[in-house]
Scaffold this motif. Structure first.
Motif, mmCIF file in Angstrom:
data_model
loop_
_atom_site.group_PDB
_atom_site.id
_atom_site.type_symbol
_atom_site.label_atom_id
_atom_site.label_comp_id
_atom_site.label_asym_id
_atom_site.label_seq_id
_atom_site.Cartn_x
_atom_site.Cartn_y
_atom_site.Cartn_z
ATOM 1 N N GLN A 200 0.841 -1.203 0.000
ATOM 2 C CA GLN A 200 0.000 0.000 0.000
ATOM 3 C C GLN A 200 0.875 1.250 0.000
ATOM 4 O OE1 GLN A 200 -3.695 0.393 0.425
ATOM 5 N NE2 GLN A 200 -2.989 2.403 -0.276
ATOM 6 N N ILE A 201 0.587 2.169 -0.903
ATOM 7 C CA ILE A 201 1.237 3.478 -0.938
ATOM 8 C C ILE A 201 0.247 4.521 -0.433
ATOM 9 C CG2 ILE A 201 2.169 5.297 -2.427
ATOM 10 C CD1 ILE A 201 3.255 3.114 -4.266
ATOM 11 N N VAL A 202 0.707 5.376 0.459
ATOM 12 C CA VAL A 202 -0.111 6.495 0.945
ATOM 13 C C VAL A 202 0.618 7.784 0.576
ATOM 14 C CG1 VAL A 202 -1.201 7.584 2.921
ATOM 15 C CG2 VAL A 202 -0.988 5.086 2.854
ATOM 16 N N ILE A 203 0.057 8.529 -0.351
ATOM 17 C CA ILE A 203 0.673 9.791 -0.772
ATOM 18 C C ILE A 203 0.478 10.841 0.309
ATOM 19 C CG2 ILE A 203 0.557 11.685 -2.434
ATOM 20 C CD1 ILE A 203 -0.219 9.638 -4.560
ATOM 21 N N ASN A 204 1.561 11.476 0.702
ATOM 22 C CA ASN A 204 1.529 12.525 1.718
ATOM 23 C C ASN A 204 1.237 13.886 1.080
ATOM 24 O OD1 ASN A 204 4.148 11.484 4.105
ATOM 25 N ND2 ASN A 204 2.383 10.391 3.302
ATOM 26 N N HIS A 234 -3.370 5.470 -1.933
ATOM 27 C CA HIS A 234 -4.315 6.263 -1.146
ATOM 28 C C HIS A 234 -3.731 7.668 -1.012
ATOM 29 C CE1 HIS A 234 -7.523 6.650 1.918
ATOM 30 N NE2 HIS A 234 -6.669 7.416 2.584
ATOM 31 N N LEU A 235 -4.599 8.667 -0.879
ATOM 32 C CA LEU A 235 -4.153 10.064 -0.857
ATOM 33 C C LEU A 235 -4.535 10.726 0.462
ATOM 34 C CD1 LEU A 235 -2.962 12.422 -2.655
ATOM 35 C CD2 LEU A 235 -5.349 13.011 -3.143
ATOM 36 N N LYS A 236 -3.541 11.299 1.143
ATOM 37 C CA LYS A 236 -3.819 12.119 2.317
ATOM 38 C C LYS A 236 -3.923 13.579 1.890
ATOM 39 C CE LYS A 236 -0.579 10.373 5.119
ATOM 40 N NZ LYS A 236 0.149 9.854 6.318
#
Length: 316
Positions: A200-204, A234-236
């Motif tokens: 899982q990648i979570v873009i900061n 996923h995007l923060k």
């Protein structure tokens, strides 16, 4: 029933922001008297993307966080590594573990790791076995937009073989990856997501859309379109302050709505980035702004954006 469950139940019935539980998936704690953070402690101070940050060169602990949160109902948080002394990445985990025992916060952590260093196996093994750690952050090598090319590769970048060898280890340790990089590097990020679909990648920080010109926002939107095609991203929505300006709906509404339009409400989360965004404005005003922009969305989407998505992604 926990306080979070009760608030969630009430919000689904009322739709009132007064009942809205918030799981903040990007916050920091600092104790500069006890710990070493080079960017907060070293001289001379280098200006940061918001400009001078002397105002946050101080300790910021759970009590400070909840005073800053004010009337907002924060029920869970994810602490993101605070650029602690890179010679001792595991030291931050030990310190955060002591905070969690004393205060009950944070509920999860994304810790510091250096994917292209020789200690990567030791560090990731420790994180993979620790119940507080959900992921890691290592900011990949990046360049200014004017210096970027489609075939960009550099030591420590997302196309660097050594860096990728370290990244490949995240799957076996069940760790997600916090990606903080300029949006013009999102073709590389999309490649990374495709090549390692189980991570899982979570873009900061919303992809760092600092250039608010029409041309800049068009490039940012196109970059979001590319990386959003990958289902494991996923995007923060955070870190969208403008230097020298108070956080305001007019300036940031377009950013928030575009991000949600591209990724969908089930793949975005609102986050405070506090105390770092305190360089520009108060945490209460930032969350008030998010709530105002999100008001036209459905109750289910608002709950997802402020609470449910973060709880799911970080297994809280």
């Amino acid at each position: 029933m926990s306080n979070a469950d009760e608030l969630r139940r009430r919000f689904l019935e009322s739709g009132s922001d007064d009942d809205l539980p918030i799981a903040d998936p990007h916050q920091h704690f600092f104790d500069i008297e006890r710990n070493y953070y080079p960017w907060l402690a070293d001289e001379p101070v280098q200006n940061f993307r918001y400009g001078n940050y002397d105002a946050i060169r101080r300790s910021f602990l759970p009590g400070d966080y909840f005073r800053a949160a004010g009337h907002h109902k924060i029920v869970k948080t994810v602490l993101i590594e605070g650029e602690w002394n890179p010679a001792d990445p595991l030291g931050e985990l030990r310190w955060v573990e002591s905070l969690q025992r004393e205060h009950g916060f944070p509920h999860a952590m994304s810790a510091q790791a250096w994917l292209d260093r020789e200690d990567v196996d030791t560090v990731l093994d420790a994180y993979g076995r620790h119940p507080l750690v959900r992921g890691i952050r290592h900011k990949p090598t990046a360049v200014a937009r004017a210096d970027h090319a489609d075939d960009f590769v550099a030591p420590g970048s997302m196309r660097d073989r050594t860096w990728r060898d370290g990244y490949a280890k995240l799957r076996d340790h069940r760790l997600l990856f916090e990606l903080q990089v300029f949006w013009w590097h999102f073709n590389e990020a999309a490649e990374l997501a495709r090549d390692f679909p189980e991570t899982q990648i979570v873009i900061n920080h919303t992809g760092l859309p600092a250039d608010r010109s029409d041309e800049g926002l068009k490039g940012w939107r196109n970059a979001l379109d590319v990386v959003a095609r990958e289902p494991n991203v996923h995007l923060k929505i955070s870190g969208i302050c403008i230097p020298g300006q108070r956080w305001n709906i007019e300036a940031n509404g377009r950013i928030v709505r575009t991000a949600i339009d591209v990724f969908g409400a089930q793949r975005c989360s609102f986050a405070s980035n506090y105390p770092v965004d305190g360089v520009v404005d108060r945490m209460t005003d930032i969350f008030d702004g998010f709530k105002a922009i999100a008001a036209p969305y459905s109750i289910a989407d608002r709950l997802a954006l402020f609470h449910d998505n973060a709880v799911r992604i970080y297994a809280m």
